[in-house]
Scaffold this motif. Structure first.
Motif, PDB file in Angstrom:
ATOM      1  N   VAL A  41      50.920  34.999  39.533  1.00 22.91           N
ATOM      2  CA  VAL A  41      52.225  34.593  40.068  1.00 22.91           C
ATOM      3  C   VAL A  41      52.102  33.274  40.835  1.00 22.91           C
ATOM      4  CG1 VAL A  41      54.050  35.198  41.696  1.00 22.91           C
ATOM      5  CG2 VAL A  41      53.165  36.921  40.120  1.00 22.91           C
ATOM      6  N   HIS A  42      51.030  33.144  41.616  1.00 20.95           N
ATOM      7  CA  HIS A  42      50.830  31.877  42.332  1.00 20.95           C
ATOM      8  C   HIS A  42      50.632  30.715  41.356  1.00 20.95           C
ATOM      9  CE1 HIS A  42      50.848  33.660  46.210  1.00 20.95           C
ATOM     10  NE2 HIS A  42      49.746  34.381  46.020  1.00 20.95           N
ATOM     11  N   LEU A  43      49.814  30.936  40.338  1.00 27.57           N
ATOM     12  CA  LEU A  43      49.578  29.871  39.356  1.00 27.57           C
ATOM     13  C   LEU A  43      50.873  29.520  38.618  1.00 27.57           C
ATOM     14  CD1 LEU A  43      46.115  30.933  37.875  1.00 27.57           C
ATOM     15  CD2 LEU A  43      46.602  29.002  39.392  1.00 27.57           C
ATOM     16  N   LEU A  44      51.616  30.557  38.249  1.00 27.24           N
ATOM     17  CA  LEU A  44      52.917  30.341  37.617  1.00 27.24           C
ATOM     18  C   LEU A  44      53.792  29.438  38.477  1.00 27.24           C
ATOM     19  CD1 LEU A  44      55.398  31.144  35.758  1.00 27.24           C
ATOM     20  CD2 LEU A  44      55.716  33.068  37.312  1.00 27.24           C
ATOM     21  N   ARG A  45      53.853  29.750  39.764  1.00 27.27           N
ATOM     22  CA  ARG A  45      54.703  28.966  40.654  1.00 27.27           C
ATOM     23  C   ARG A  45      54.198  27.535  40.789  1.00 27.27           C
ATOM     24  NH1 ARG A  45      55.748  34.028  44.765  1.00 27.27           N
ATOM     25  NH2 ARG A  45      57.729  34.681  43.811  1.00 27.27           N
TER      26      ARG A  45
ATOM     27  N   ARG B 223      40.510  27.681  37.816  1.00 33.11           N
ATOM     28  CA  ARG B 223      40.757  28.896  38.603  1.00 33.11           C
ATOM     29  C   ARG B 223      40.540  30.143  37.764  1.00 33.11           C
ATOM     30  NH1 ARG B 223      43.716  28.074  43.611  1.00 33.11           N
ATOM     31  NH2 ARG B 223      42.754  26.121  44.269  1.00 33.11           N
TER      32      ARG B 223
ATOM     33  N   ARG C 265      61.849  23.495  45.627  1.00 35.31           N
ATOM     34  CA  ARG C 265      62.043  24.947  45.523  1.00 35.31           C
ATOM     35  C   ARG C 265      62.156  25.583  46.900  1.00 35.31           C
ATOM     36  NH1 ARG C 265      57.382  27.681  42.606  1.00 35.31           N
ATOM     37  NH2 ARG C 265      56.268  26.683  44.301  1.00 35.31           N
TER      38      ARG C 265
ATOM     39  N   GLU D  78      44.330  44.368  43.041  1.00 32.81           N
ATOM     40  CA  GLU D  78      44.750  44.438  41.649  1.00 32.81           C
ATOM     41  C   GLU D  78      43.522  44.517  40.738  1.00 32.81           C
ATOM     42  OE1 GLU D  78      49.027  43.289  42.244  1.00 32.81           O
ATOM     43  OE2 GLU D  78      47.965  44.024  40.485  1.00 32.81           O
TER      44      GLU D  78
ATOM     45  N   PHE E 262      48.858  27.043  48.547  1.00 38.38           N
ATOM     46  CA  PHE E 262      48.178  27.374  47.288  1.00 38.38           C
ATOM     47  C   PHE E 262      48.331  26.246  46.266  1.00 38.38           C
ATOM     48  CE2 PHE E 262      47.943  29.005  43.015  1.00 38.38           C
ATOM     49  CZ  PHE E 262      46.872  29.884  43.043  1.00 38.38           C
TER      50      PHE E 262
ATOM     51  N   LEU F 103      45.580  23.744  44.705  1.00 35.58           N
ATOM     52  CA  LEU F 103      45.383  23.707  43.258  1.00 35.58           C
ATOM     53  C   LEU F 103      45.352  22.274  42.740  1.00 35.58           C
ATOM     54  CD1 LEU F 103      45.291  25.604  40.730  1.00 35.58           C
ATOM     55  CD2 LEU F 103      47.769  25.301  40.569  1.00 35.58           C
TER      56      LEU F 103
ATOM     57  N   ARG G 180      47.534  36.534  32.350  1.00 39.95           N
ATOM     58  CA  ARG G 180      46.981  37.883  32.461  1.00 39.95           C
ATOM     59  C   ARG G 180      45.988  38.139  31.330  1.00 39.95           C
ATOM     60  NH1 ARG G 180      46.166  41.032  35.149  1.00 39.95           N
ATOM     61  NH2 ARG G 180      47.400  42.934  34.935  1.00 39.95           N
TER      62      ARG G 180
ATOM     63  N   ARG H 123      55.262  42.001  31.518  1.00 40.46           N
ATOM     64  CA  ARG H 123      54.510  41.266  32.543  1.00 40.46           C
ATOM     65  C   ARG H 123      55.344  41.028  33.786  1.00 40.46           C
ATOM     66  NH1 ARG H 123      49.444  42.347  31.301  1.00 40.46           N
ATOM     67  NH2 ARG H 123      48.678  41.243  29.453  1.00 40.46           N
TER      68      ARG H 123
ATOM     69  N   TYR I  22      38.101  33.278  38.568  1.00 45.43           N
ATOM     70  CA  TYR I  22      38.535  34.675  38.670  1.00 45.43           C
ATOM     71  C   TYR I  22      37.716  35.554  37.732  1.00 45.43           C
ATOM     72  CZ  TYR I  22      42.624  32.838  41.117  1.00 45.43           C
ATOM     73  OH  TYR I  22      43.447  32.210  41.988  1.00 45.43           O
TER      74      TYR I  22
ATOM     75  N   THR J 149      47.239  39.885  38.677  1.00 47.89           N
ATOM     76  CA  THR J 149      48.680  39.668  38.784  1.00 47.89           C
ATOM     77  C   THR J 149      49.060  38.730  39.925  1.00 47.89           C
ATOM     78  OG1 THR J 149      49.155  41.825  37.848  1.00 47.89           O
ATOM     79  CG2 THR J 149      50.899  40.791  39.112  1.00 47.89           C
ATOM     80  N   SER J 150      48.537  38.988  41.091  1.00 44.19           N
ATOM     81  CA  SER J 150      48.917  38.203  42.253  1.00 44.19           C
ATOM     82  C   SER J 150      48.601  36.719  42.046  1.00 44.19           C
ATOM     83  CB  SER J 150      48.197  38.746  43.486  1.00 44.19           C
ATOM     84  OG  SER J 150      48.296  37.823  44.534  1.00 44.19           O
ATOM     85  N   GLU J 151      47.394  36.426  41.576  1.00 46.92           N
ATOM     86  CA  GLU J 151      47.013  35.037  41.320  1.00 46.92           C
ATOM     87  C   GLU J 151      47.847  34.441  40.200  1.00 46.92           C
ATOM     88  OE1 GLU J 151      43.759  36.502  43.745  1.00 46.92           O
ATOM     89  OE2 GLU J 151      44.998  37.339  42.165  1.00 46.92           O
TER      90      GLU J 151
ATOM     91  N   GLU K 250      52.655  29.631  49.622  1.00 49.01           N
ATOM     92  CA  GLU K 250      52.849  29.077  48.279  1.00 49.01           C
ATOM     93  C   GLU K 250      52.586  27.574  48.269  1.00 49.01           C
ATOM     94  OE1 GLU K 250      52.895  31.042  45.124  1.00 49.01           O
ATOM     95  OE2 GLU K 250      54.036  32.105  46.652  1.00 49.01           O
TER      96      GLU K 250
ATOM     97  N   GLU L  79      55.207  41.039  43.333  1.00 49.00           N
ATOM     98  CA  GLU L  79      54.806  39.686  43.702  1.00 49.00           C
ATOM     99  C   GLU L  79      55.915  38.671  43.469  1.00 49.00           C
ATOM    100  OE1 GLU L  79      52.056  38.574  45.057  1.00 49.00           O
ATOM    101  OE2 GLU L  79      50.927  40.454  45.093  1.00 49.00           O
TER     102      GLU L  79
END
Lengths: 243, 243
Positions: A144-148, A221, B160, A235, B209, B213, A134, B190, A225, A140-142, B206, B197
């Motif tokens: 969460v995807h990157l986190l995953r 990415r 997952r 967002e 995505f 990536l 962030r 955060r 962004y 935020t949405s992206e 997911e 999300e």
DNA sequence: ACCTGAACACCGTTCAAGT
DNA sequence: ACCTGAACACCGTTCAAGT
């Protein structure tokens, strides 16, 4: 036989180790470190604690919950490095913290990497990662995807490493030679061609390579962004970010 | 009681199902599909086959080997799509083939994703992936690293997904609302911000995505290797590649 | 509130004995 | 070559009874 020699009954007289979810998890972890996950049974854990197996049910719901407790303890006690403000370095720091933790308890690591934890023990790393993304201007949405994506890659890499164990490393020259020979005779052209590389496995080098690879993608990415500045997103960022 | 009503002894008279490693794996898979991995025991598998548990030891070394057999069967029977000559599309094809397979047997998938298979059942996907990377001009050594990075990412993502199960999907509105509320009250800024999300999880989106990536990263590396043209590498390509 | 005795319905695996 | 009977040393878990 005096009363003192008969097995106790009721609550322990005094000085006896207090039973608790944490103490049980700790005892189980000790067993796992030495003899692996298969060595965990209600009875073996109870034995470590000098207690009857059934007593454990006062503190954990069942065996599955006991293993969850171990995973939670490992994940919850993880220490994360202070962020320095550089996205790549900070994500790398989290990745290395995870690996360090996993290698401290390699036989217990699959528990953490594999279980669907319902508790909130694992939220600190999530908060840290979201914060980095962030702060780098990621919506935020992206984020969460990157986190995953990051978690999945770390999970897969670490799982392979801890399960490969010391036998599939670089040290066992005879094993490498055997695997190499087998791969060369597999009848598959590319596999045979790469036999020397496939037969050996330097887990640290491999971890660094894969982390580098995924961080290339993540930082690319983030740059995208930032250029888009959130066009087409619901967002929005309240302020211009970037650490 | 006549002899016909007494339990058999010695080899089955005739028409009885032939016991074999494959038949045993198949029976075990049937149990896993219905009741999960925990439902597999030597006794339960034998029951499915109408045989005594100890008979299985004539065809598998032990329970661990039995589970290996299930994993090998799942991995070995996987069908890969024909490559079309585009690196990204072809790697995507392999990734989707893996996912399709995993979702056909979601409860058995962790076996494949988690076990260290010593056999050569899983080499076909390796050959296919190396072929795609090599044809795109990637030196052997880098191809193996990229392959491992791809496998790790796919493994983590699929693991997952199959372990989250149907409860952690997009359908369960009440569950999503509950998780969201809990995350909002986590005390982590955060996490609270991203609660909406984080609480929901669309596994197909997911997967796409994360695959996108990692393929960004892989194709970027391939472009870099092509520009370098293998400078500083001992591995050389015999012909100009690219499909 | 927390512990245990007794008990139940399971496990994986060995080994000798059957055909 | 392949199967089973008898047996061993384990499991997880419940429930009533103790303190």
């Amino acid at each position: 036989m005096t009363a003192a020699h008969r097995p106790r009954r009721g609550r322990p007289p005094r000085g006896a180790p207090q039973l608790s979810r944490d103490a049980i998890a700790e005892a189980a972890l000790k067993l796992i470190d030495v003899d692996g996950t298969d060595a965990v049974s209600m009875r073996s854990v109870a034995r470590v604690l000098g207690v009857d197996a059934k007593s454990l049910y006062n503190h954990v719901a069942d065996k599955d919950d006991l293993l969850d407790a171990v995973a939670e303890q490992l994940l919850g006690s993880m220490r994360l490095p202070e962020p320095v403000g550089d996205v790549r370095a900070d994500l790398l720091g989290i990745g290395h913290a995870f690996r360090r933790r996993a290698l401290e308890h390699p036989r217990a690591a699959p528990l953490v990497l594999t279980r669907q934890l319902a508790s909130f023990e694992g939220l600190a790393p999530v908060e840290a990662t979201l914060n980095i993304l962030r702060a780098a201007g990621c919506p935020t949405s992206e984020a969460v995807h990157l986190l995953r994506g990051l978690v999945a890659t770390l999970t897969g890499t670490l799982l392979r490493e801890v399960q490969a164990g010391p036998t599939y490393g670089t040290a066992d020259a005879a094993g490498i030679a055997r695997r190499r020979a087998a791969l060369e005779h597999s009848g598959l052209a590319r596999v045979a061609e790469a036999a020397a590389e496939l037969a050996r496995f330097d887990s640290t080098a491999e971890y660094d390579f894969t982390l580098d690879l995924i961080l290339d993608a993540v930082t690319a990415r983030l740059a995208a962004y930032r250029n888009d500045d959130g066009a087409g997103q619901t967002e929005r960022l309240s302020e211009t970010p970037q650490g």
